[in-house]
Design a protein around this motif. Sequence first.
Motif, PDB file in Angstrom:
ATOM      1  N   UNK A  85       0.751  -1.120  -0.016  1.00 34.78           N
ATOM      2  CA  UNK A  85       0.019   0.154  -0.030  1.00 34.78           C
ATOM      3  C   UNK A  85       0.875   1.349   0.138  1.00 34.78           C
ATOM      4  N   UNK A  86       2.190   1.313   0.067  1.00 32.77           N
ATOM      5  CA  UNK A  86       2.925   2.318  -0.190  1.00 32.77           C
ATOM      6  C   UNK A  86       2.783   2.950  -1.429  1.00 32.77           C
ATOM      7  N   UNK A  87       2.776   4.470  -1.479  1.00 33.46           N
ATOM      8  CA  UNK A  87       2.583   4.932  -2.870  1.00 33.46           C
ATOM      9  C   UNK A  87       3.680   4.625  -3.770  1.00 33.46           C
ATOM     10  N   UNK A  88       5.082   4.291  -3.449  1.00 34.10           N
ATOM     11  CA  UNK A  88       5.987   3.886  -4.130  1.00 34.10           C
ATOM     12  C   UNK A  88       6.904   3.237  -3.312  1.00 34.10           C
ATOM     13  N   UNK A  89       7.930   2.472  -3.904  1.00 33.89           N
ATOM     14  CA  UNK A  89       9.001   1.782  -3.271  1.00 33.89           C
ATOM     15  C   UNK A  89      10.348   2.663  -3.280  1.00 33.89           C
ATOM     16  N   UNK A  90      10.394   3.868  -3.610  1.00 32.74           N
ATOM     17  CA  UNK A  90      11.582   4.854  -3.599  1.00 32.74           C
ATOM     18  C   UNK A  90      11.321   5.804  -2.360  1.00 32.74           C
TER      19      UNK A  90
END
Length: 195
Positions: A85-90
């Motif tokens: 559910x994080x908006x992105x992995x960076x």
Amino acid sequence: SNQVQGLAVWRGSLVLATTGGIVTLDIASGSFEKILRSPGGSPSNNILCVERSPSGALWVGTADAGIARMKPDGTVRRPISSYDGLPGDRVQTLYARGDTVWIGTSAGAALLVENPATAQLVLTRTYTSASTAGALVGDDVRAFLQVGDTLWCATTAGLSSFAAGVWRPRTAALSSAATSLAFHADTIWAATNLG
């Protein structure tokens, strides 16, 4: 790696987020320890930020694998990524205050709530420019700063604020890319490529 991306104090040591893993420095002895990517350990060697959590754990933000939480004994809990559910992995910035951990990614912001007594956490919200109708002025989040009851958010598109559950664009104050925020003498200062 000599490219230090972030710093935190954890378990009496200085922790360095580097592009070659996590490095801890025992200030008293001067000894270094390097923590590299491993099964059941850090999900990446490309570390962009570190932050101590309310429970005493160390949050680790990676350039390509989301976040990991190292327990005080040095073991790593399961990483959290865009799959969860994080908006992105960076993950470019982490900001822990009270029982909350704000996560700034290259694709938006997220809010985790952690119970310091049990170390249980819940990903409560994710925010993007689209989900906030542009009030979060950019998805490339670089820094957070809390002043009073307002959270300030630096993005590559300018400044936004979050208070009482509502995002507001603050591009009238700053519309250029900001990478860091500080508060001094009733003024919020922003580091930008313009100075």
